[in-house]
Design an enzyme around this catalytic site. Structure first.
Site, mmCIF file in Angstrom:
data_model
loop_
_atom_site.group_PDB
_atom_site.id
_atom_site.type_symbol
_atom_site.label_atom_id
_atom_site.label_comp_id
_atom_site.label_asym_id
_atom_site.label_seq_id
_atom_site.Cartn_x
_atom_site.Cartn_y
_atom_site.Cartn_z
ATOM 1 C CG HIS A 127 -5.636 -1.815 1.811
ATOM 2 N ND1 HIS A 127 -4.285 -1.715 2.036
ATOM 3 C CD2 HIS A 127 -6.196 -0.726 2.386
ATOM 4 C CE1 HIS A 127 -4.032 -0.618 2.740
ATOM 5 N NE2 HIS A 127 -5.174 0.006 2.970
ATOM 6 C CE LYS B 95 -7.934 -9.444 8.036
ATOM 7 N NZ LYS B 95 -6.499 -9.619 8.155
ATOM 8 C CD GLN C 245 -0.177 -8.889 0.082
ATOM 9 O OE1 GLN C 245 0.290 -7.766 -0.062
ATOM 10 N NE2 GLN C 245 -0.989 -9.199 1.066
ATOM 11 N NE ARG D 49 2.650 -9.363 5.003
ATOM 12 C CZ ARG D 49 1.335 -9.307 4.826
ATOM 13 N NH1 ARG D 49 0.551 -10.148 5.499
ATOM 14 N NH2 ARG D 49 0.812 -8.429 4.008
ATOM 15 C CB CYS E 121 -1.044 -0.005 1.110
ATOM 16 S SG CYS E 121 -0.614 -0.900 2.597
ATOM 17 C CG HIS F 263 -3.760 -0.473 -2.464
ATOM 18 N ND1 HIS F 263 -2.678 -1.182 -2.907
ATOM 19 C CD2 HIS F 263 -3.925 -0.793 -1.159
ATOM 20 C CE1 HIS F 263 -2.187 -1.897 -1.898
ATOM 21 N NE2 HIS F 263 -2.929 -1.688 -0.830
ATOM 22 C CG ASP G 299 -1.936 -5.644 -2.394
ATOM 23 O OD1 ASP G 299 -3.145 -5.617 -2.080
ATOM 24 O OD2 ASP G 299 -1.034 -5.170 -1.678
#
Length: 675
Positions: free
Chosen positions: A548, A500, A413, A395, A366, A417, A415
């Site tokens: 997200h 979420k 991910q 991570r 993000c 946004h 991912d």
RNA sequence: GCCGCCUUAGCUCAGUCGGUAGAGCGAAUCACUCGUAAUGAUUAGGUCAUCGGUUCGAUUCCGAUAGGCGGCUCCA
């Protein structure tokens, strides 16, 4: 002695009966040997409350037999077996203090505080002792008791006393006492009156006792089949700040056969384990030299990964996302701005010193996307602005949680946004959630449910105001409810920046994994963080909401779940090798190689087995590799200009003309169907 | 991170009560050229995870480290 009226409910039938006061539930069921408890749905007690068979009927009770193989019946059986186990443990290890011992999915556990952890040999001894107790036919006898008397009687059981204290809500400032009790503890104390169950042996003595809400089997001999599975440590009341107790897991079933079937199901599930299939099918590995939780994809796994990514990228673009790219590391300051370092710091790898400057591997994408948003002034006309990439994040997961592909330390991910006006947010959340669910279905994943993770007001790992959280949560909840899917609350499970919705999918052995997520974030765009803005129609500068969303969650985890879902037998569009050519003799090699060329020209993944194995062996190998289509050619086929098909299930279809064979495979790939 | 268990050939596993190891599958080579789940033979593979300690001698016993497995906590 007077008469009372009760109703005996059995399946759909209801029969009114007049019995004398003092009549026990079992007396109504004495002809049904499977009945092990009673469910009372009468006016005088709580709806659906389960009672012991020794329950004394009261006027107006509507009573229903509970059989051992029903869900409630199995819970009672397992709970009683947990008691027997605890009794056995305390007989063998007199210093063991009792924690809690509830029934769970397919079994039960009991927690003990013991000096030395249990080893596998201990479990064998405990099992033997349990069999002895079961043989003794001890009676479970319910005894109501006041809180004060219970505390007095259970002086040697500090954990039980703690539970009694919690139930009483005696800890000022602790909040809701019920909430404070660890999951499973309600089995011990429940609400209202406390009860102790005494185990009475043949001589009429109390052989053992436990604080417990019940109900229980009438006697220990009613435990038909059980097995202790494993021991492990577990934090008292599920809090890592508390002491670790030693937990023993077991299972119990209504018959020996049911137990065997259960054990067989576990074995079957282990065969689907993606870690095993990943090795057997040569998909991926975890070289020690690289580090724990860092997978490498072999060529065949790479094919699956790429097929997944290609499809997901294509779908994102079709859904209005812009494909972007960002680096893996950034200067530390970025993650202070985003809030990751203060709120998620322990999940991030330590800093790398680069020319005296601290850099961090990113744990989320993000912040990078926010910088793309902020790279120039944005107009309301651009919104929703949807940025998407396969962002590789790292991570620093605790070493004990690493698990195959489903829990790794480095992953991609899918991912995105979405930057929207607050008014656009609900529609965008809906768009994202429906998109995610449609993707899951395209991949054949259908066993999942939704989870709504919210902030826990008592913890300080969250940023933003209560009002903003409430509003954001409401948006997510409304959309989630509208899907009609099962929605499970997850208080305290939100990310630090906002609530979420997540998709929870199950693996082969029933463990659930968080997959895709949609998270509503009003924090990162705020003035004191990234200060994101757009120019509204009236010329004023407004703050967007960012949403997200990772659809698969992580490519790695999703692949792990996919492998288990299909047990390695992928539908053709995902299969690493779609077609295995099998020449019957060496002289048929060229014929199949020529067919393979034509198939490859159409983008199909085909291999021809040129080894000098016998064709039976080649079939076996292709079968073990779970290749969806085998095309076999021998003299007959060459002569007819055809091939013979064999499918994974052993079905065959001989004499298929070459062009049709190609078309057949191409159509199966195109339609993404399973064959 | 915590607790327990585990680590022997590419894979699955034997074995050594302390005297440096075996099988099946797989691989390579040779023969066989075969019609729907294993053709036969031969050969090559191991510092017994790593490092340290005890010992005349350690793969075996002890310790540490790494990795794995099962849970707990945490999480995509």
């Amino acid at each position: 002695m007077s008469d009372i009226q009760v109703v005996l409910a059995h399946a759909d039938a209801r029969a009114e009966q007049t019995v004398t006061t003092g009549t026990k539930a079992w007396e109504l069921f004495k002809d049904s040997p499977d009945v092990i408890a009673a469910r009372v749905v009468g006016a005088s007690v709580a709806d659906g409350a389960l009672k012991d068979l020794a329950y004394e009927l009261v006027d107006g009770d509507v009573i229903e037999p509970v059989t051992i193989e029903s869900t409630d019946g199995r819970d009672i059986l397992r709970h009683s077996t947990a008691h027997v186990m605890a009794q056995a443990v305390q007989e063998l290890f007199p210093e063991a203090k009792l924690g809690i011992g509830p029934p769970i999915q397919d079994g039960f556990y009991y927690d003990f505080d013991v000096e030395t952890p249990f080893v596998p040999e201990d479990l064998v001894r405990i099992e033997t002792k349990m069999r002895k107790i079961i043989k003794e036919n001890q009676r479970f006898e319910r005894r109501p008791i006041s809180d004060a008397d219970a505390i007095n009687e259970l002086q040697d059981e500090p954990y039980k006393i703690e539970l009694i204290g919690l139930k009483g809500g005696g800890h000022a400032g602790d909040g809701d006492a019920e909430q404070e009790i660890a999951e499973g503890a309600s089995v011990e104390v429940g609400a209202g009156e406390l009860t102790i169950y005494d185990n009475i042996n043949r001589k009429g003595e109390v052989a053992w006792k436990d604080l417990c809400r019940g109900p229980h089997l009438p006697t220990t001999k009613r435990i038909p089949a059980f097995k202790l599975m494993r021991s492990a440590a577990a934090y008292w009341r599920g809090d890592e700040k508390n002491k670790q107790l030693q937990r023993i897991y077991g299972t119990a079933w209504e018959t020996k056969e049911a137990l065997d079937e259960h054990l067989h199901r576990i074995e079957e599930a282990e065969r689907r384990d993606h870690r095993k299939l990943g090795r057997d099918l040569d998909l991926f590995s975890f070289p020690d030299e690289i580090g724990s939780g860092l997978p490498v994809f072999h060529p065949k796994g790479g094919v699956i990964k790429r097929a997944m990514e290609d499809y997901v990228r294509e779908r994102h673009i079709a859904e209005g996302f812009d494909y972007v790219g960002t680096p893996h590391i950034a200067k530390e300051g970025l993650f202070h701005t985003s809030g990751h370092l203060p709120y998620y710091g322990e999940g991030m790898y330590p800093a790398l010193d680069v020319d005296g400057m601290d850099y961090r591997l990113k744990a989320m994408n993000c912040p990078m996307h926010n910088l793309i948003y902020r790279s120039r002034q944005r107009s309301y006309r651009e919104l929703p602005l949807r940025l998407f990439e396969f962002g590789h994040v790292y991570r620093h997961e605790k070493s004990g949680v690493i698990h195959g592909l489903t829990r790794v330390r480095g992953f991609a991910q899918d991912d995105s946004h979405s930057y929207v006006t607050p008014e656009q947010a609900p529609a965008e959340v809906e768009h994202l959630l429906n998109f995610m669910i449609s993707l899951l279905r395209d991949f054949g994943i259908d066993d999942f449910y939704l989870e709504l993770s919210t902030r826990d007001a008592s913890k300080d790992k969250f940023i933003g105001s209560d009002e903003d959280w409430a509003a954001a949560t409401k948006v997510l909840e409304d959309v989630a409810v509208a899907t009609g899917l099962e929605l499970v609350p997850d208080p305290g499970g939100a990310a630090y920046y906002g609530p979420k919705i997540s998709v929870q999918a199950r693996d082969a052995i029933g463990r659930t994994w968080q997959m895709g997520t949609v998270q509503y974030d009003f924090n990162q765009p705020s003035a004191d963080r990234f200060n994101l803005e757009y120019v509204a129609a009236d010329g004023t500068r407004q703050q967007p909401v960012m949403i997200h969303s990772a659809k698969f969650g992580s490519i790695e985890r999703f692949m792990g779940v996919l492998v288990e879902h299909y047990a390695g037998a992928f539908p053709p569009w995902l299969a690493p090798v779609q077609v295995q050519g099998i020449p019957i003799a060496e002289r048929h090699n060229d014929y199949l190689l020529e067919l393979a060329q034509k198939m490859k020209a159409q983008g199909l993944r085909v291999e021809v087995d040129l080894s000098d194995d016998r064709m039976q062996k080649k079939i076996r190998n292709a079968q073990l590799q779970k290749v969806p289509f085998m095309v076999i050619a021998g003299d007959n086929d060459v002569e007819a200009g055809a091939v013979s098909f064999r499918y994974r299930d052993g079905r065959q279809d001989n004499g298929v003309p070459l062009d049709e064979a190609i078309a057949r495979v191409a159509a199966a790939v195109e339609s993404r169907e399973q064959v």
